[in-house]
Scaffold this motif. Structure first.
Motif, short mmCIF file in Angstrom:
data_model
loop_
_atom_site.label_atom_id
_atom_site.label_comp_id
_atom_site.label_asym_id
_atom_site.label_seq_id
_atom_site.Cartn_x
_atom_site.Cartn_y
_atom_site.Cartn_z
N MET C 52 -12.31 -4.63 28.20
CA MET C 52 -13.40 -3.99 28.93
C MET C 52 -13.07 -2.55 29.31
O MET C 52 -13.94 -1.81 29.73
N ALA C 74 -14.69 2.27 30.62
CA ALA C 74 -15.39 0.98 30.73
C ALA C 74 -16.89 1.11 30.48
O ALA C 74 -17.49 0.26 29.81
N TYR C 75 -17.51 2.16 31.01
CA TYR C 75 -18.96 2.21 30.90
C TYR C 75 -19.41 2.38 29.46
O TYR C 75 -20.44 1.86 29.04
N ALA C 78 -19.16 -1.00 27.82
CA ALA C 78 -20.28 -1.85 28.22
C ALA C 78 -21.52 -1.48 27.42
O ALA C 78 -22.27 -2.34 26.96
N LYS C 79 -21.71 -0.17 27.23
CA LYS C 79 -22.92 0.27 26.52
C LYS C 79 -22.92 -0.14 25.05
O LYS C 79 -23.95 -0.13 24.41
N GLY C 104 -27.69 -4.41 37.09
CA GLY C 104 -27.03 -4.84 35.87
C GLY C 104 -27.79 -4.47 34.60
O GLY C 104 -27.22 -4.50 33.51
N MET C 105 -29.05 -4.13 34.70
CA MET C 105 -29.83 -3.83 33.49
C MET C 105 -29.47 -2.47 32.96
O MET C 105 -29.56 -1.47 33.66
N ARG C 106 -29.09 -2.44 31.71
CA ARG C 106 -28.80 -1.13 31.13
C ARG C 106 -30.08 -0.40 30.76
O ARG C 106 -30.13 0.81 30.75
#
Lengths: 337, 290, 236
Positions: C52, C74-75, C78-79, C104-106
Motif C-alpha cells: 500500500m 500511498a495515495y 490507491a488511485k 472513501g469514494m475516489r
C-alpha cells in the motif's frame, strides 16, 4: 575517551585563564562591559541548553527566571542597606524563587507534549512582565530603578568593573564545569536518553517526570543566577528583563552556538553580543545592519534546518569522523603492510 | 445596562478577531500536527498590507482582498520553505517557526518602515448606531458579522463538502486517508494557505479597529491565539470560537473593571485549563496532547 | 504470466531499525483470493502496508499490473485501484457512517452510486446507522463499514487485514459472505489467522514466518497438510 576529555578540559581551562588576563591588556569600559554581557548571557544560554539540548524541552519563558533573578537581587539591595549580606540574601531569594517557579511550571506541563511547556512558560513570563509593570511600589513599573551594590573593600573599589568582570567569568567557568559534570553523570545520560527516545526510557521502567522536573528546576536556578549577575553588572533593573527578547536571545545563542554542547551557548553568546555591538554601529553604512536581527533570524533558520547541532556540534562531528577515518586508514595501512 | 452591552459587544468583536487567527492555527495543528509560531507574523502582515492597501486605493474591500492574498502567499512560502523540512519533529518546528516569526516581524519594518502606521476605518463604518440607550459602534458590529460568517462558512465546509470531510478525516488518521487515495500533502498546503489567509484577514480587520498597525502585534496576538487554541482544544474550530469569545470578553471586562488584571485573566484561564483539562474544552479524537 | 495481478520480488522492509520483511516473494493471480498466513509478528500486516506504500520497501520490487509501484506514495497506489482494509479498520471516529463512506469514494459518479447501493444491500446495518459517528459503532459494525468503504470504489485489488479479529462467529459469517460476493468482482489478498475463514475463502496461500515466505501453494493442499498447519499456524 578519558584522554580526549582531559584534553578538552585543558583547552577550557587555558581559555579561561586567557580571559582572566584579558582585562589587564584591554580595560576600556565598553569592552569590559561587552565581555561581562557575554559571560552573563553565556550562563543564561547554558541554562537554556540544559533544557533544550539535553532534555529536549523548549521553554519560551526563560526570561522569567532571568527577570526574577534580576529583580530579587535589585529589590533586596534597594530595600536593605547595600551590604554583602543583602547581596547574598538577594541571590538566595533569586535562586529559590526561580527554582520554585520552574518546579511549578514543570509539574504542570512536562507530562504533556513539548509545546505545552513552551506555551505555559511563555504565558508565565508574560504574567511576570505584567506584574513587574503593575506592582509599582515594589518595581517602580516600566521606568525601573537603579540601586547600589555593596562597596568593595580597600583599593578594589577603584577597579569595580574589573572585579565584576572576574566574578562573572569565574561564575561562568564554575557553572560550566558543574553542568558538564551533571550532564556526564548517570542523570545526564538518562536525560539524553529521554530526549532521544522517551518511550524506550519509559519502557525500561524509568519514571521520566521527576528527571524532567529536576532539570527544569536546575535550569531555572541557573538562569535566575544569570539574572542576578546581569542586574549587578548594570546596577539597574527594568521590565525589559522579562521581555520575550531575552528568551529569544538565549534561544539564538544556544541554537547558533550548538545545542547539547554547553560550550556552544557560550560561543553563541559571544557571537550574538559582538554582532549586536558591531552590526548596530554599521547601520550608517547600510540599513540592513539596523535590522541585523533579520540576518540572525535567517541564519538561525538555516542552522535549524541544515546544522541542527549548531557550530560546536558540527565541528565536533567533523572531528569525530576525521578521527574515525584516520583510525581506519591506520588500520588499513597495517593490513596492507 | 448600557455599559454592559457595550462592553459585551466590544468583547465579542475582540473575540472574533482572535478567533480569525486561532482557527487557522487550530486547523493547521489538527491536520498537520504542526505548531506554527509564525502564525502571528502573518496576522501582522495582514494588518500592514491592509493599511497600506487602503491608503493607496481608498477602497476598503480591495485592501482586505490584498491582505488575504498576502496571507495566502506567505502561507505558501512558510509551508514550502519553513515547515516542510521539519515535519514530524515538534521541537524543530517550534524553533524554526519562532525564528521565522522574528524574520517576518523584522521584514515588516524593512518594507513598511520601522514606525507604527495609523489605520483608518472606511467612512461607511466610522459612526455608530443608537439603539435605545445603547450605542453600537458600526465597525465592531461589522467585525462580529464577518467573524460569524467566517465561522459558519468554515463549519459548513468541514461538515458538508468532500474536501471538508477529507480535512477532518485527515486530522483523525493521516495514514488511512492516504490509503483511500487522497494526496494529503496537497490538502496540507491548502489548509495552511487558508489558515494563513484567515490570520491576515484578522490583521486587516484589527488594524482599523485599534487605529494602528505595529510590527510587534504579531507576537502579541500570536500568543493570544495559542492560548485560545489550548483553551479551546487543539484541532477544534468550535472550541477556538468559544475560547476566543471567552478570552475577548474576559479581557474587555477586566480591562474596564480591573485594568491591571486584564492580561492576567487570559493566562489564568489557560492555567486552569492546563491543570484540569489539558486536552482543552473541546477534545478532538485522534489528536493527543501527550 | 498474463493473469498475474501483483508480484512481490525480494521485498525488504524496515520499521525504524527493525528488519521486518526479509526477501519476501509472492504472486497474486487475477480473480483469486490469496491468503497470507503466519503467526503473530510474522510480517503479514507489514507486507500489506508495503504494498500500500504505507511502509515503503527499502529494496525489492512490487509490480502491479506490469507497473513498478514500490516507491509510489500511498495515495497514488490507491488511485491505481487498490483498496485497503487495515487491521484497526481505519474508521474516522468523528465522522458519521455516511461521511466515512463519502470520504472513501475516489469519484462520485453514477457507477460509484450503483456500487454504493449494492454495498448497502450487502450490509443493511450500515444504512440503519447512517448518521451515527463511526466511533460509536460496535466492533463488527466498524469492520463492515471498513470493508464496505473499500467496496465502493472500482478496485481491482483489495488488501484485507484480519477481518475476523475479535468478531462474534455470526458476524464472521457475514464478513465471509460479503467477501465471497466481492470475489466475483475483484482480486483479494487476505491476511487471516482464522483458519476456517481462510480455508473457506482462499484459492491459494502463502505462509510468512519471521518476515520470510516459507511456503506457498493451493489452499486445497494446505487443508490436507496437517504438518504444515501445525508447524506454522499452530493448528492441530
Amino acid at each position: 575517551m578519558i584522554k580526549t576529555l582531559q584534553k578538552s578540559t585543558w583547552v577550557y581551562l587555558f581559555t579561561g585563564l586567557m580571559l582572566v588576563l584579558l582585562p589587564f591588556f584591554k580595560d576600556e569600559r565598553w569592552f569590559l562591559f561587552l565581555m561581562i554581557q557575554i559571560f552573563v548571557f553565556g550562563i543564561f544560554a547554558m541554562s537554556y541548553d540544559l533544557l533544550l539540548g539535553y532534555t529536549g524541552i523548549v521553554s519560551f519563558g526563560h526570561a522569567m527566571f532571568f527577570g526574577v533573578g534580576a529583580y530579587s537581587v535589585a529589590i533586596t539591595l534597594d530595600r536593605f542597606e547595600p551590604s554583602f549580606m543583602s547581596l547574598l540574601l538577594g541571590i538566595v531569594i533569586a535562586m529559590a524563587v526561580g527554582g520554585l517557579i520552574a518546579f511549578i511550571a514543570g509539574i504542570l506541563t512536562l507530562r504533556l507534549k513539548s509545546h505545552y511547556y513552551a506555551m505555559l512558560t511563555l504565558a508565565l513570563a508574560n504574567l511576570f512582565l505584567v506584574l513587574a509593570e503593575k506592582w509599582r511600589s515594589l518595581t517602580k513599573g516600566n521606568d525601573g530603578f537603579t540601586f547600589q551594590i555593596p562597596e568593595l573593600p580597600g583599593g578594589l573599589e577603584d577597579h569595580r568593573n574589573m572585579v565584576i568582570y572576574l566574578f562573572c567569568l569565574v561564575s561562568m567557568v564554575v557553572i560550566f564545569f558543574g553542568l558538564k559534570r551533571l550532564t556526564e553523570s548517570p542523570l545526564g545520560k538518562i536525560l539524553v536518553a529521554i530526549r532521544e527516545n522517551e518511550q524506550r526510557v519509559v519502557s525500561l521502567g524509568y519514571k521520566i517526570m521527576p528527571y524532567k522536573v529536576i532539570i527544569s528546576v536546575i535550569s531555572g536556578v541557573v538562569a535566575s543566577f544569570a539574572g542576578v549577575l546581569y542586574a549587578i553588572s548594570i546596577r539597574f533593573v527594568d521590565t525589559s528583563v522579562f521581555a520575550i527578547d531575552m528568551t529569544l536571545d538565549a534561544l539564538l545563542m544556544t541554537i547558533i552556538g550548538g545545542v547539547g554542547t554547553l560550550v556552544g551557548p557560550i560561543i553563541g553568546a559571544g557571537i550574538i553580543e559582538f554582532a549586536h555591538h558591531y552590526l548596530s554601529e554599521l547601520s550608517d553604512v547600510h540599513w540592513i545592519f539596523e535590522r541585523w536581527i533579520i540576518l540572525f533570524g535567517i541564519l538561525y533558520i538555516l542552522v535549524v534546518i541544515f546544522f541542527p547541532s549548531g557550530i560546536v556540534g558540527t565541528i565536533n562531528h567533523k572531528l569525530a569522523t576525521r578521527k574515525q577515518r584516520k583510525k581506519e586508514d591506520e588500520q588499513s595501512d597495517k593490513l596492507a603492510s | 445596562m448600557d455599559l454592559f452591552i457595550n462592553l459585551a459587544i466590544n468583547g465579542i468583536a475582540t473575540g472574533m478577531l482572535i478567533f480569525l487567527i486561532a482557527c487557522g492555527l487550530t486547523l493547521i495543528f489538527g491536520l498537520m500536527d504542526v505548531l506554527n509560531f509564525a502564525h502571528g507574523g502573518i496576522f501582522a502582515w495582514g494588518a500592514f498590507v491592509g493599511v497600506w492597501g487602503y491608503s493607496v486605493t481608498q477602497n476598503f474591500l480591495i485592501s482586505i482582498v490584498l491582505a488575504v492574498i498576502a496571507g495566502l502567499l506567505i502561507g505558501l512560502i512558510t509551508e514550502y520553505l519553513i515547515i516542510r523540512p521539519v515535519y514530524g519533529n515538534h521541537i524543530q518546528q517550534i524553533l524554526i517557526t519562532l525564528g521565522f516569526m522574528l524574520v517576518l516581524s523584522e521584514f515588516i519594518k524593512v518594507v513598511f518602515g520601522p514606525n507604527i502606521l495609523a489605520a483608518q476605518k472606511p467612512p461607511f463604518l466610522q459612526d455608530y448606531w443608537l439603539v435605545g440607550d445603547v450605542t453600537i459602534i458600526k465597525y465592531r458590529a461589522f467585525t462580529i458579522v464577518v467573524g460569524f460568517i467566517i465561522f459558519v462558512a468554515i463549519m459548513a465546509v468541514l461538515k458538508y463538502t468532500k474536501i471538508g470531510l477529507i480535512v477532518r478525516a485527515g486530522v483523525m488518521d493521516k495514514e488511512m486517508i492516504q490509503a483511500l487515495g487522497v494526496n494529503i500533502r496537497l490538502v496540507f498546503i491548502g489548509v495552511f494557505m487558508v489558515g494563513s489567509a484567515l490570520a491576515a484577514l484578522g490583521g486587516a480587520l484589527f488594524a482599523p479597529s485599534s487605529g494602528v498597525a505595529y510590527a510587534e502585534m504579531g507576537m502579541e496576538f500570536g500568543i493570544f491565539a495559542f492560548i485560545v487554541v489550548i483553551i479551546g482544544g487543539m484541532g477544534s474550530v468550535p472550541g477556538s470560537l468559544i475560547a476566543a469569545l471567552l478570552v475577548g470578553l474576559s479581557n474587555v471586562f477586566m480591562a474596564y473593571y480591573v485594568p491591571s488584571l486584564a492580561m492576567a485573566v487570559t493566562m489564568i484561564l489557560m492555567f486552569l485549563v492546563l491543570i484540569f483539562r489539558p486536552e482543552g474544552l473541546f477534545k478532538v479524537s485522534g489528536v493527543s496532547n501527550k | 504470466m498474463t493473469n498475474t495481478l501483483l508480484k512481490l520480488e525480494q521485498i525488504n522492509t524496515y520499521i525504524d531499525q527493525f528488519h521486518i520483511l526479509q526477501n519476501v516473494n509472492f504472486e497474486v493471480k487475477s480473480g483469486e483470493v490469496t491468503v497470507l498466513l503466519g503467526r503473530n509478528g510474522a510480517g503479514k500486516t507489514t507486507t500489506l502496508r508495503s504494498i500500500m506504500g504505507l511502509n515503503s520497501a527499502l529494496s525489492g520490487q512490487i509490480v502491479y499490473k506490469d507497473e513498478d509501484i514500490t516507491k509510489l506514495p500511498a495515495y497514488k497506489i490507491a488511485k491505481k485501484g487498490i483498496g485497503y482494509v487495515p487491521e484497526d479498520q481505519g474508521i474516522f471516529y468523528d465522522l458519521t457512517v455516511g461521511e466515512n463512506m463519502r470520504v472513501g469514494m475516489r469519484q462520485e459518479d453514477e457507477a460509484t452510486k450503483d456500487r454504493m447501493e449494492w454495498v448497502l444491500e450487502l450490509f443493511p446495518d450500515l444504512k440503519k446507522f447512517w448518521k451515527k459517528p463511526g466511533g460509536q459503532l460496535s466492533g463488527g459494525q466498524k469492520q463492515m463499514l471498513s470493508i464496505a468503504r473499500s467496496y465502493v470504489n472500482d478496485n481491482d485489488l483489495l488488501l484485507i487485514d484480519e477481518p475476523s479479529k475479535g468478531l462474534a462467529p455470526v458476524i464472521v459469517e457475514k464478513v465471509i459472505e460479503s467477501i465471497e460476493k466481492m470475489k466475483e468482482k475483484t482480486t483479494v489478498v487476505l491476511v487471516e489467522q482464522n483458519f476456517y475463514m481462510a480455508s473457506r475463502l482462499g484459492d491459494s496461500f502463502f505462509i510468512l514466518d519471521d518476515g520470510m515466505t516459507v511456503h506457498q501453494g493451493d489452499m486445497k493442499e494446505l487443508r490436507e497438510n496437517e504438518e504444515l498447519k501445525r508447524k506454522y499456524l499452530g493448528i492441530a
